[in-house]
Design a protein around this motif. Structure first.
Motif, PDB file in Angstrom:
ATOM      1  N   THR A   1      18.885  19.024  10.353  1.00  0.00           N
ATOM      2  CA  THR A   1      17.600  19.208   9.671  1.00  0.00           C
ATOM      3  C   THR A   1      17.533  20.577   9.000  1.00  0.00           C
ATOM      4  O   THR A   1      17.073  20.713   7.851  1.00  0.00           O
ATOM      5  CB  THR A   1      16.440  19.057  10.668  1.00  0.00           C
ATOM      6  N   GLU A   2      18.007  21.602   9.696  1.00  0.00           N
ATOM      7  CA  GLU A   2      18.025  22.939   9.097  1.00  0.00           C
ATOM      8  C   GLU A   2      18.869  22.946   7.821  1.00  0.00           C
ATOM      9  O   GLU A   2      18.485  23.544   6.808  1.00  0.00           O
ATOM     10  CB  GLU A   2      18.560  23.950  10.100  1.00  0.00           C
TER      11      GLU A   2
ATOM     12  N   PHE B   1      17.165  21.449   4.778  1.00  0.00           N
ATOM     13  CA  PHE B   1      16.125  22.251   4.143  1.00  0.00           C
ATOM     14  C   PHE B   1      16.659  23.543   3.523  1.00  0.00           C
ATOM     15  O   PHE B   1      15.881  24.386   3.075  1.00  0.00           O
ATOM     16  CB  PHE B   1      14.986  22.524   5.124  1.00  0.00           C
TER      17      PHE B   1
ATOM     18  N   PRO C   1      15.376  19.286  -0.878  1.00  0.00           N
ATOM     19  CA  PRO C   1      15.433  18.682   0.457  1.00  0.00           C
ATOM     20  C   PRO C   1      14.958  17.235   0.402  1.00  0.00           C
ATOM     21  O   PRO C   1      14.209  16.838  -0.495  1.00  0.00           O
ATOM     22  CB  PRO C   1      14.463  19.547   1.273  1.00  0.00           C
TER      23      PRO C   1
ATOM     24  N   VAL D   1      11.714  20.814  12.253  1.00  0.00           N
ATOM     25  CA  VAL D   1      10.691  20.811  11.196  1.00  0.00           C
ATOM     26  C   VAL D   1       9.566  21.774  11.571  1.00  0.00           C
ATOM     27  O   VAL D   1       9.091  22.573  10.749  1.00  0.00           O
ATOM     28  CB  VAL D   1      10.155  19.382  10.959  1.00  0.00           C
TER      29      VAL D   1
ATOM     30  N   ASP E   1       5.366  17.200   5.002  1.00  0.00           N
ATOM     31  CA  ASP E   1       6.479  17.799   4.263  1.00  0.00           C
ATOM     32  C   ASP E   1       7.725  16.927   4.276  1.00  0.00           C
ATOM     33  O   ASP E   1       8.538  16.997   3.350  1.00  0.00           O
ATOM     34  CB  ASP E   1       6.806  19.173   4.847  1.00  0.00           C
ATOM     35  N   VAL E   2       7.917  16.139   5.297  1.00  0.00           N
ATOM     36  CA  VAL E   2       9.053  15.223   5.374  1.00  0.00           C
ATOM     37  C   VAL E   2       8.686  14.105   6.347  1.00  0.00           C
ATOM     38  O   VAL E   2       8.066  14.341   7.383  1.00  0.00           O
ATOM     39  CB  VAL E   2      10.336  15.943   5.847  1.00  0.00           C
TER      40      VAL E   2
END
Length: 353
Positions: free
Chosen positions: A228-229, A232, A237, A256, A266-267
């Motif tokens: 995930t990091e 982004f 992303p 997140v 945001d996602v």
């Protein structure tokens, strides 16, 4: 301590009749069976299972090797296996592979040394010499959920491909166009199947799956955070992430929040393998649910059928109504997974109900 001769004397029958009743053989009159069981209860008789195993070459014990006991999916699967085995008169010895091939093979060999009657396995990532040796030796064995390609062993699993297609359609309907996926170990059969289904479903909607939207995980929470990091740090992303395992999905949600973002603002987030925790996260997580209890029950039924037929290479029972055969080996059973839409992907009619 009462013996089988004491039970026979109390019930007024032969020792052979007592043995037939205790082994649930047909051909015993109901009145006689009732009398014998009453004598067993009155005398608190317990069969000598070790002596019986030496006579029958059976221990009434099954081995279960699961990939990760801390994964709630496998915890529930193990519980279902134990419940069904107990109902059929078997005990279960469990080995936790912790997603490590060497540890898995250690458990397999240890269980076989303990003279188990049959083996249930959800294989860890990679090929397994111990499992190949067991299959070639004719050990009654059934794969559950995962499998080893090319190995002719009955498989009881849930097919999630149609549910993955439904998930992609759900995300598309909510306006998502940049969809990413976090896969499991490279050689994992289930992970590869889910990736292929995801890629195919995106293509049906005219969406690409670029390499930078495919994150390599390992079915552990930390890999969900790590991937995930990395997502982004991309110039663009993804606006939705599909984790092919429940623990990785929890890692996504943790990361997140660490980044100061929110799901689904945001996602959006979805996972394969629903777990009770997903109802209590904020927001609740959209997930593809497998019929875990049924998987455990059907796997035990298939394995005990192999054991009791004393034909290790025979096929387990065919599918019940509503099921379909699948997998490589004769008698394999495939159940269906289904999508549960929740607020982690945004809202539509289903998530508002």
């Amino acid at each position: 301590m009462a013996g089988i001769k004491d039970v026979a004397a109390r019930a007024g029958v032969s020792v052979a009749t007592v043995s037939r009743v205790l082994n649930d053989h047909s051909g015993v009159r109901e009145e006689t069976r009732t009398r014998v069981l009453a004598a067993v209860s009155e005398l608190s008789y317990r069969p000598n299972t070790l002596a019986r195993s030496l006579r029958t070459d059976q221990t009434r014990t099954l081995g279960l090797v699961i990939s990760d006991v801390l994964n709630p999916f496998f915890t529930e699967l193990a519980r279902a296996v134990e419940d069904e085995a107990r109902a059929r008169g078997y005990s279960v010895i469990i080995g936790n592979a912790d997603e490590q091939l060497t540890l898995q093979d250690h458990h397999v060999r240890t269980l076989l040394d303990r003279r188990i009657d049959g083996l249930l396995v959800s294989p860890a990532d990679g090929d397994s010499l111990a499992l190949r040796e067991a299959a070639l030796a004719g050990i009654p064995m059934v794969f559950v959920d995962r499998w080893i390609a090319g190995l002719d062993v009955p498989l009881v699993r849930a097919d999630g491909r149609s549910a993955v297609r439904e998930l992609v359609a759900h995300l598309y309907a909510l306006g998502h166009r940049k969809l990413a996926i976090i896969t499991g170990p490279v050689a994992s059969t289930t992970s590869n199947e889910r990736l292929a289904a995801f890629r195919g479903a995106l293509a049906e909607h005219g969406l690409p799956l670029p390499d930078h939207y495919i994150g390599q995980g390992d079915f552990q929470t930390a890999s969900g955070r790590r991937v995930t990091e990395s997502f982004f740090t991309l110039p663009e992303p993804p606006d939705a992430v599909f984790a092919t395992d429940n623990l990785m999905a929890l890692g996504v949600m943790e990361q997140v929040r660490t980044l100061g973002l929110r799901v689904p603002d945001d996602v959006s987030l979805a996972a394969f393998d629903d777990i009770p925790w997903f109802l209590h996260t904020d927001p609740p997580i959209t997930a593809i649910a497998q019929p875990t209890q049924q998987l455990g029950h059907r796997a035990v039924a298939a394995l005990t059928d192999l054991v009791e037929r004393r034909s290790p290479l025979g096929a387990p029972p065919g599918p019940r109504p509503g099921e379909k055969s699948g997998g490589g080996s004769a008698g394999s059973v495939t159940l269906s997974a289904h999508l549960i839409a929740r607020r982690s992907c945004g809202e539509d009619e289903r998530t508002r109900r």
